[in-house]
Write a protein that holds these residues in place. Structure first.
Motif, PDB file in Angstrom:
ATOM      1  N   VAL A 104       0.833  -1.204   0.000  1.00  0.00           N
ATOM      2  CA  VAL A 104       0.000   0.000   0.000  1.00  0.00           C
ATOM      3  C   VAL A 104       0.870   1.257   0.000  1.00  0.00           C
TER       4      VAL A 104
ATOM      5  N   ALA B  84       1.395   4.076  -2.970  1.00  0.00           N
ATOM      6  CA  ALA B  84       1.209   5.501  -2.702  1.00  0.00           C
ATOM      7  C   ALA B  84       2.408   6.307  -3.185  1.00  0.00           C
TER       8      ALA B  84
ATOM      9  N   ALA C 133      -3.673   2.724  -7.872  1.00  0.00           N
ATOM     10  CA  ALA C 133      -4.377   2.548  -6.596  1.00  0.00           C
ATOM     11  C   ALA C 133      -5.065   1.184  -6.535  1.00  0.00           C
TER      12      ALA C 133
ATOM     13  N   GLY D 283      -2.420  -1.630  -6.295  1.00  0.00           N
ATOM     14  CA  GLY D 283      -1.794  -1.649  -4.971  1.00  0.00           C
ATOM     15  C   GLY D 283      -2.702  -2.247  -3.913  1.00  0.00           C
ATOM     16  N   VAL D 284      -3.968  -1.829  -3.905  1.00  0.00           N
ATOM     17  CA  VAL D 284      -4.913  -2.334  -2.907  1.00  0.00           C
ATOM     18  C   VAL D 284      -5.214  -3.811  -3.152  1.00  0.00           C
TER      19      VAL D 284
ATOM     20  N   LEU E  23      -9.037  -2.947   3.274  1.00  0.00           N
ATOM     21  CA  LEU E  23      -8.665  -2.962   1.858  1.00  0.00           C
ATOM     22  C   LEU E  23      -9.884  -3.151   0.970  1.00  0.00           C
TER      23      LEU E  23
ATOM     24  N   THR F 120     -11.721   0.119   0.990  1.00  0.00           N
ATOM     25  CA  THR F 120     -10.939   1.112   0.242  1.00  0.00           C
ATOM     26  C   THR F 120     -11.088   0.901  -1.257  1.00  0.00           C
TER      27      THR F 120
ATOM     28  N   THR G 123      -5.316   8.760  -0.619  1.00  0.00           N
ATOM     29  CA  THR G 123      -6.148   7.687  -0.072  1.00  0.00           C
ATOM     30  C   THR G 123      -5.303   6.481   0.316  1.00  0.00           C
ATOM     31  N   LEU G 124      -4.300   6.164  -0.508  1.00  0.00           N
ATOM     32  CA  LEU G 124      -3.428   5.034  -0.194  1.00  0.00           C
ATOM     33  C   LEU G 124      -2.611   5.296   1.072  1.00  0.00           C
TER      34      LEU G 124
END
Length: 531
Positions: free
Chosen positions: A29, A33, A56, A59-60, A98, A101, A150-151
């Motif tokens: 994460v 970012a 994003a 990554g999530v 996660l 998100t 957000t990340l």
């Protein structure tokens, strides 16, 4: 011989051991970012939105996949020299954060609702109503920085929920709070109220962080360590110093209860929820509460469990005040987002009943549902419908943007039966109507509290639930049994992003209400906090 010329003995240097495999979700994460920050600097503007969204999501998703592997491995340890707990509750919290998100990022990326523009201002530095702002809107300039922000926020939340050291806890708090302060002030519409919300959140959050830091200093002075397990050991062996222990506990409680949104530290919640961009409000309402509650439980169960008879009476008072104020003040609200804000305060009170219940049971319960299991399950039941409800709020619009005043929702069931019906179902879930996720979630926390001996809190919680049901039903009556005014707001056609968020929230509300067993079992397998 001069002091400077004396040969000092060389101390043995021990290389710190970092468990990269167990910390991979956090690293994924934060790594995504950082890549997003670089993309913001070097990727051309015309493709930046798509690139940032892809970074994003990847990554999530990667962090979520790795977390699932760790959950299957069932290996619990204290990583990073004992500073981070990789245990069952932490992993359960990570996968929940996660997942929520991922849904929230889709809402951030939604463009079809507001004429091809996202919910975020094109230029945060532009004065509201200025020529620069109008030019940015005309050129469809977007703040794609919201994705790396957000990340960073969710990475901080994950670290906060798993921190086994008070210093790491404080750093994680700042890592996820600072991006949220920025995100709250980036609304494209109603810029002034958005900036006011961000300023209030920043100032009150700074005060809460100062209380937390001062409490950490006092507990360090008492125990001589910032490790949660070390503080617990000091409580078991040390005599004296009760004043500094109580003061430190109280100050840390203030900082953590602020993030939870508990009364009397709740004043930021309605203003920030109302002023922030609605996708950010949904993200905060779900994810911040999850991280804050798990962090609160870890500190008070692991580090301060030995002094539970000192802090439990105060938590009883806080839980009762939170439920009563959240339920009663919500009756007076005339804005949908403020009503949902006070609803979230009431839900924090319901969660606190389970939190206090385990403290009354001493070392826990040997049968039935535990407080940790109940809170983990409740947070899932609350998180997905909350994001879905705020996603629906973004669709009811007039010339000024979102129409959030309750009077504008009159007769909405006649104009858009599907939207009003789904929103009504979310409200019934929040009220705890049977066959919804809200009912099974409340059953879990009330059962845990009753098992732990906090039955008076359960009685108060049931009464407050009845009060809360009134203002939920009031909105439903307004939508379906009121006349549609001539100037009724429009209902925007959602893109696939908003549709996905609403569908997931609806599915979670139905499935967890009818078949809660698998998630309850998963929360039970998470076990208790390690030290």
């Amino acid at each position: 011989m001069p002091l400077a010329a004396q040969a000092l003995p060389l101390a043995d240097f021990v290389k710190p051991k970092i468990e990269y495999n167990e910390l991979a979700p956090l690293l994924a994460v934060f790594g995504a970012a950082c890549v997003g920050v670089l993309a913001e600097a070097f990727v051309p503007r015309y493709v930046r939105h798509l690139v940032q969204l892809a970074i994003a999501l990847i990554g999530v998703a990667a962090a979520g996949a790795w977390t699932i592997l760790l959950m299957n491995d069932k290996k619990e340890l204290l990583a990073a020299q004992g500073a981070i707990s990789v245990d069952g509750p932490a992993l359960f919290t990570w996968i929940t954060l996660l997942a929520l998100t991922l849904v929230s990022i889709l809402l951030f990326a939604e463009r079809s609702v507001d004429g091809g523009l996202s919910a975020f201002a094109g230029q945060a530095a532009a004065v509201p109503g200025s020529e620069a702002e109008r030019e940015g809107t005309a050129l469809k300039v977007e703040h794609t920085e919201v994705f790396p922000l957000t990340l960073f926020a969710v990475g901080g939340m994950m670290l906060f929920a798993s921190a086994n050291d008070l210093l790491v806890l404080f750093v994680a708090l700042e890592v996820f709070s600072l991006p949220l302060y920025l995100l709250c002030g980036l609304a494209r519409r109603r810029r002034l109220i958005s900036q006011e919300a961000a300023m209030k959140y920043f100032l009150l959050g700074a005060f809460a962080s100062a209380f937390l830091l001062y409490g950490i200093a006092l507990l360090y002075g008492y125990a001589g360590t910032m490790s949660l397990g070390g503080i617990s050991d000091a409580l078991a062996t040390k005599t004296g110093g009760d004043a500094i222990l109580l003061a430190g506990t109280g100050l840390i409680g203030v900082g953590l209860l602020f993030k939870v949104g508990a009364v009397p530290f709740h004043s930021w919640t309605p203003d920030v929820y109302q002023g922030a961009p609605t996708p950010v409000t949904g993200f905060m309402a779900a994810c911040t509460k999850i991280a804050a509650f798990i962090g609160l439980m870890r500190v008070f169960y692991v580090a301060l469990g030995g002094s539970r008879w000192d802090w439990a009476p105060l938590m009883w008072v806080v839980a009762i005040l939170t439920m009563v104020v959240g339920s009663i003040v919500a009756l007076t609200q005339t804005d949908v987002k403020r009503m949902l804000a006070y609803s979230s305060i009431a839900h924090a009170g319901f969660l606190l009943t389970a939190f206090v219940g385990l403290s009354q049971a001493g070392s826990g319960v040997t049968h039935g549902i535990t407080s940790t299991q109940a809170v983990l399950f409740y947070l899932v039941c609350y998180g997905f419908p909350t994001v879905g409800a705020f996603a629906l709020v973004t669709l009811v619009r007039d010339a000024g943007g979102e129409a959030t005043h309750l009077s504008r929702w009159a007769g909405l069931g006649k104009k858009s039966p599907l939207l009003a019906g789904i929103f009504a179902f979310f409200l019934l879930g929040f009220a705890g109507i049977p066959l919804t996720a809200g009912f099974t979630g409340k059953w879990a926390v009330f059962t845990a509290a009753w098992t732990g001996g906090a039955w008076p809190l359960v009685v108060v919680a049931v009464l407050c639930s009845l009060v809360a049901a009134f203002f939920y039903v009031r909105v439903i009556v307004l939508m379906f049994f009121s006349d549609l005014p001539a100037d009724a707001p429009d209902v925007a056609l959602p893109g696939w992003q908003t549709t996905t968020a609403v569908a997931l929230g609806l599915a979670a509300t139905v499935v967890l209400g009818i078949v809660p067993g698998p998630v309850l079992d998963l929360a039970a397998r998470a076990g208790e906090f390690i030290r």
